[in-house]
Design a protein around this motif. Structure first.
Motif, PDB file in Angstrom:
ATOM      1  N   SER A  21       0.790  -1.317  -0.021  1.00 55.98           N
ATOM      2  CA  SER A  21      -0.210  -0.065  -0.027  1.00 55.98           C
ATOM      3  C   SER A  21       0.959   1.203   0.057  1.00 55.98           C
ATOM      4  N   THR A  22       0.193   2.369  -0.360  1.00 55.56           N
ATOM      5  CA  THR A  22       0.898   3.688  -0.213  1.00 55.56           C
ATOM      6  C   THR A  22       0.582   4.355   1.209  1.00 55.56           C
ATOM      7  N   ALA A  23      -0.248   3.674   1.749  1.00 55.57           N
ATOM      8  CA  ALA A  23      -0.629   4.180   3.348  1.00 55.57           C
ATOM      9  C   ALA A  23       0.240   3.787   4.404  1.00 55.57           C
ATOM     10  N   ASP A  24       0.210   4.211   5.541  1.00 52.99           N
ATOM     11  CA  ASP A  24       0.874   3.917   6.606  1.00 52.99           C
ATOM     12  C   ASP A  24       0.548   2.690   7.261  1.00 52.99           C
ATOM     13  N   LEU A  37       4.796   1.234   0.077  1.00 54.04           N
ATOM     14  CA  LEU A  37       5.655   1.745  -1.022  1.00 54.04           C
ATOM     15  C   LEU A  37       6.156   3.301  -0.535  1.00 54.04           C
ATOM     16  N   PRO A  38       7.431   3.710  -1.068  1.00 57.48           N
ATOM     17  CA  PRO A  38       7.970   4.844  -0.738  1.00 57.48           C
ATOM     18  C   PRO A  38       7.157   6.013  -1.546  1.00 57.48           C
ATOM     19  N   ASP A  39       7.614   6.950  -0.762  1.00 59.35           N
ATOM     20  CA  ASP A  39       6.767   8.394  -1.376  1.00 59.35           C
ATOM     21  C   ASP A  39       7.378   8.564  -2.656  1.00 59.35           C
ATOM     22  N   LEU A  40       6.691   9.412  -3.644  1.00 58.81           N
ATOM     23  CA  LEU A  40       6.813   9.680  -4.830  1.00 58.81           C
ATOM     24  C   LEU A  40       7.883  10.962  -4.757  1.00 58.81           C
ATOM     25  N   ALA A  41       8.851  10.807  -5.647  1.00 59.84           N
ATOM     26  CA  ALA A  41       9.897  11.748  -5.794  1.00 59.84           C
ATOM     27  C   ALA A  41      10.389  11.682  -7.140  1.00 59.84           C
ATOM     28  N   PRO A  42      10.721  13.021  -7.803  1.00 60.01           N
ATOM     29  CA  PRO A  42      10.662  14.227  -6.955  1.00 60.01           C
ATOM     30  C   PRO A  42       9.225  14.648  -6.976  1.00 60.01           C
ATOM     31  N   GLU A  56      -3.691   9.004 -10.946  1.00 60.01           N
ATOM     32  CA  GLU A  56      -2.487   9.541 -11.518  1.00 60.01           C
ATOM     33  C   GLU A  56      -1.525   8.927 -10.388  1.00 60.01           C
ATOM     34  N   THR A  57      -1.572   9.141  -8.963  1.00 62.29           N
ATOM     35  CA  THR A  57      -0.875   8.602  -8.226  1.00 62.29           C
ATOM     36  C   THR A  57      -0.438   7.058  -8.298  1.00 62.29           C
ATOM     37  N   HIS A  58      -1.471   6.276  -8.743  1.00 67.40           N
ATOM     38  CA  HIS A  58      -1.144   4.929  -8.931  1.00 67.40           C
ATOM     39  C   HIS A  58      -0.195   4.864 -10.021  1.00 67.40           C
ATOM     40  N   ARG A  59      -0.610   5.264 -11.091  1.00 69.50           N
ATOM     41  CA  ARG A  59       0.202   5.444 -12.178  1.00 69.50           C
ATOM     42  C   ARG A  59       1.516   5.644 -11.998  1.00 69.50           C
ATOM     43  N   LEU A  60       1.935   6.585 -11.420  1.00 71.87           N
ATOM     44  CA  LEU A  60       3.320   7.041 -10.881  1.00 71.87           C
ATOM     45  C   LEU A  60       4.090   6.208  -9.962  1.00 71.87           C
ATOM     46  N   HIS A  61       3.283   5.322  -9.261  1.00 73.84           N
ATOM     47  CA  HIS A  61       3.824   4.409  -8.198  1.00 73.84           C
ATOM     48  C   HIS A  61       4.275   2.925  -9.132  1.00 73.84           C
ATOM     49  N   LYS A  62       4.081   3.095 -10.319  1.00 77.20           N
ATOM     50  CA  LYS A  62       4.165   1.689 -11.208  1.00 77.20           C
ATOM     51  C   LYS A  62       5.877   1.252 -10.854  1.00 77.20           C
ATOM     52  N   ALA A  89      -3.627   0.601 -13.047  1.00 75.00           N
ATOM     53  CA  ALA A  89      -2.391   0.734 -13.572  1.00 75.00           C
ATOM     54  C   ALA A  89      -1.575  -0.298 -13.232  1.00 75.00           C
ATOM     55  N   ALA A  90      -1.618  -0.936 -12.052  1.00 76.62           N
ATOM     56  CA  ALA A  90      -0.814  -1.902 -11.482  1.00 76.62           C
ATOM     57  C   ALA A  90      -0.800  -3.276 -12.473  1.00 76.62           C
ATOM     58  N   PHE A  91      -1.908  -3.333 -12.798  1.00 77.48           N
ATOM     59  CA  PHE A  91      -1.959  -4.501 -14.038  1.00 77.48           C
ATOM     60  C   PHE A  91      -0.902  -4.484 -14.970  1.00 77.48           C
ATOM     61  N   HIS A  92      -0.560  -3.523 -15.622  1.00 74.53           N
ATOM     62  CA  HIS A  92       0.535  -3.420 -16.432  1.00 74.53           C
ATOM     63  C   HIS A  92       1.916  -4.019 -16.038  1.00 74.53           C
ATOM     64  N   VAL A  93       2.072  -3.821 -14.359  1.00 75.43           N
ATOM     65  CA  VAL A  93       3.445  -4.116 -14.032  1.00 75.43           C
ATOM     66  C   VAL A  93       3.237  -5.622 -13.793  1.00 75.43           C
ATOM     67  N   SER A  94       2.006  -6.287 -13.182  1.00 79.60           N
ATOM     68  CA  SER A  94       1.974  -7.761 -13.106  1.00 79.60           C
ATOM     69  C   SER A  94       2.093  -8.445 -14.226  1.00 79.60           C
ATOM     70  N   ALA A  95       1.431  -7.879 -15.412  1.00 81.22           N
ATOM     71  CA  ALA A  95       1.274  -8.759 -16.749  1.00 81.22           C
ATOM     72  C   ALA A  95       2.892  -8.585 -17.179  1.00 81.22           C
ATOM     73  N   ALA A  96       3.397  -7.568 -17.164  1.00 82.48           N
ATOM     74  CA  ALA A  96       4.938  -7.573 -17.532  1.00 82.48           C
ATOM     75  C   ALA A  96       5.652  -8.603 -16.698  1.00 82.48           C
ATOM     76  N   LEU A  97       5.417  -8.912 -15.590  1.00 79.78           N
ATOM     77  CA  LEU A  97       6.394  -9.786 -14.777  1.00 79.78           C
ATOM     78  C   LEU A  97       5.746 -11.482 -14.845  1.00 79.78           C
ATOM     79  N   GLY A  98       4.764 -11.229 -15.602  1.00 75.83           N
ATOM     80  CA  GLY A  98       4.024 -12.640 -15.759  1.00 75.83           C
ATOM     81  C   GLY A  98       3.477 -13.273 -14.501  1.00 75.83           C
ATOM     82  N   ILE A  99       2.960 -12.221 -13.768  1.00 75.08           N
ATOM     83  CA  ILE A  99       2.300 -12.652 -12.219  1.00 75.08           C
ATOM     84  C   ILE A  99       0.685 -12.944 -12.457  1.00 75.08           C
ATOM     85  N   PRO A 100       0.130 -13.702 -12.271  1.00 74.96           N
ATOM     86  CA  PRO A 100      -1.573 -13.831 -12.414  1.00 74.96           C
ATOM     87  C   PRO A 100      -1.939 -12.932 -11.488  1.00 74.96           C
TER      88      PRO A 100
END
Length: 348
Positions: A21-24, A37-42, A56-62, A89-100
């Motif tokens: 998660s992006t939360a505490d 997940l770490p805070d977005l930077a910059p 957009e926050t979810h996309r930037l955390h990919k 947006a996270a689906f593109h990450v898991s798909a690229a890694l071959g994770i169901p």
């Protein structure tokens, strides 16, 4: 997602689960590992639209998510990634890694029924563009209105619109049985003294208490024009006075025609037969409108399907009325012609 992780952990305590998660950090069961997940930077430029910012926050955390999944997969095989429905947006990450990957629709089966039909709703919904501001029908789901609006029936009968005590009771019964939200302007029956009616006396016993969550009764007078222009109002039970009809049409509110005086009866014929903007009410002996008849018409007008044609017709008339009084509209041009004729006669 924490509730889902806890549910899985309870029934499969040996199955390792990582909650990302992006939360505490949250309190998790022993078999659930929490990873933030770490805070977005910059710092990213601000986005004014909060909904756009949310996605957009979810996309930037990919990149951060990818790094986390790669690190986890180095130590153990990831059998599945379960995503919240908004984290698409996270689906593109898991798909690229071959994770169901599976999506968790946290707002239950009603939300799932709607979400699953979004991609093909233009093909499967029996609606046209006008209906997008009306009722929507999704397979496996009751008809819903496209907006938290258009759910109230307004009843108002003008300055001289008096009904007998018997008629008021029949009206109250109809409104309660219809189940629809209502706003009702009630005046004292003929022969009753005073301008402010005693609602507890003239309405059925317990009516106000039983309907307090769905309806509101106004004693004597209501600001009709303001009410009709409110987005919550979908239907208008009216005495068919000219001003009332004009206000309803200008606000795009469908009507149920309940005339009282002679000219109003002529207006009713035009409203129902010619304009197709209202439903009629059949009267019984002595002009009484029974609870059964009023309930039937209210349900018909407010129903997702049967009242559709009238709602569409009045919506079209609302647009025409606005155009008529706009710049170079037919009413404005007719006014100019009248004034020019008057001035021309005076000059002549």
């Amino acid at each position: 997602m924490l509730a889902l992780a806890s549910f899985i952990s309870k029934h499969h305590p040996t199955l390792p689960i990582t909650l990302i998660s992006t939360a505490d950090a949250a309190s998790t069961p022993p078999s659930v590992t929490y990873r933030r997940l770490p805070d977005l930077a910059p710092p990213q430029p601000p986005i004014k639209n909060p909904v756009e910012s949310f996605f957009e926050t979810h996309r930037l955390h990919k990149p951060n998510l990818r790094a986390a999944l790669v690190e986890i997969s180095e130590k153990s095989r990831i059998a599945a990634l379960v995503l919240d429905i908004f984290c698409n947006a996270a689906f593109h990450v898991s798909a690229a890694l071959g994770i169901p990957t599976d999506f968790y629709v946290s707002n239950g089966s009603p939300g799932a029924a709607v979400f699953l039909n979004f991609p093909t709703m233009d093909e499967t919904l029996d609606v046209d563009i006008g209906d997008m501001n009306d009722y929507l029908h999704f397979p496996g789901f009751p008809a819903i209105h496209s907006t938290p609006s258009k759910t109230v029936v307004f009843l108002c009968f003008g300055r001289r619109g008096l009904h007998s005590a018997e008629q008021l009771k029949e009206t109250a019964v109809a409104l309660e049985r219809s189940g629809h939200r209502f706003l009702w302007s009630v005046r004292n029956p003929p022969g009753k003294g005073g301008d402010v009616p005693n609602l507890e006396e003239i309405l059925p016993e317990g009516f106000l208490e039983r309907t307090k969550e769905k309806g509101f009764v106004v004693r004597s007078w209501a600001p009709q024009s303001e009410v009709l222009s409110h987005e919550a109002v979908a239907g208008f039970v009216t005495h068919c006075g000219r001003s009332s009809v004009m206000e309803a049409v200008s606000s795009g509110v469908a009507m149920i025609a309940w005339p009282i005086d002679a000219k109003q009866k002529m207006n009713k014929v035009f409203l129902v037969e010619e304009m197709k903007a209202a439903l009629p009410l059949d009267t019984g002996e002595g002009g009484l409108v029974t609870a059964d008849e009023l309930e039937r018409r209210v349900r018909e007008l407010m129903d997702a399907t049967t009242g559709r044609a009238i709602r569409h017709r009045v919506a079209e008339m609302k647009a025409s009325a606005a155009a008529a009084v706009g710049e170079n509209g037919s009413s404005v041009l007719a006014l100019h012609k009248f004034i020019n004729d008057c001035c021309g006669r005076a000059d002549g």
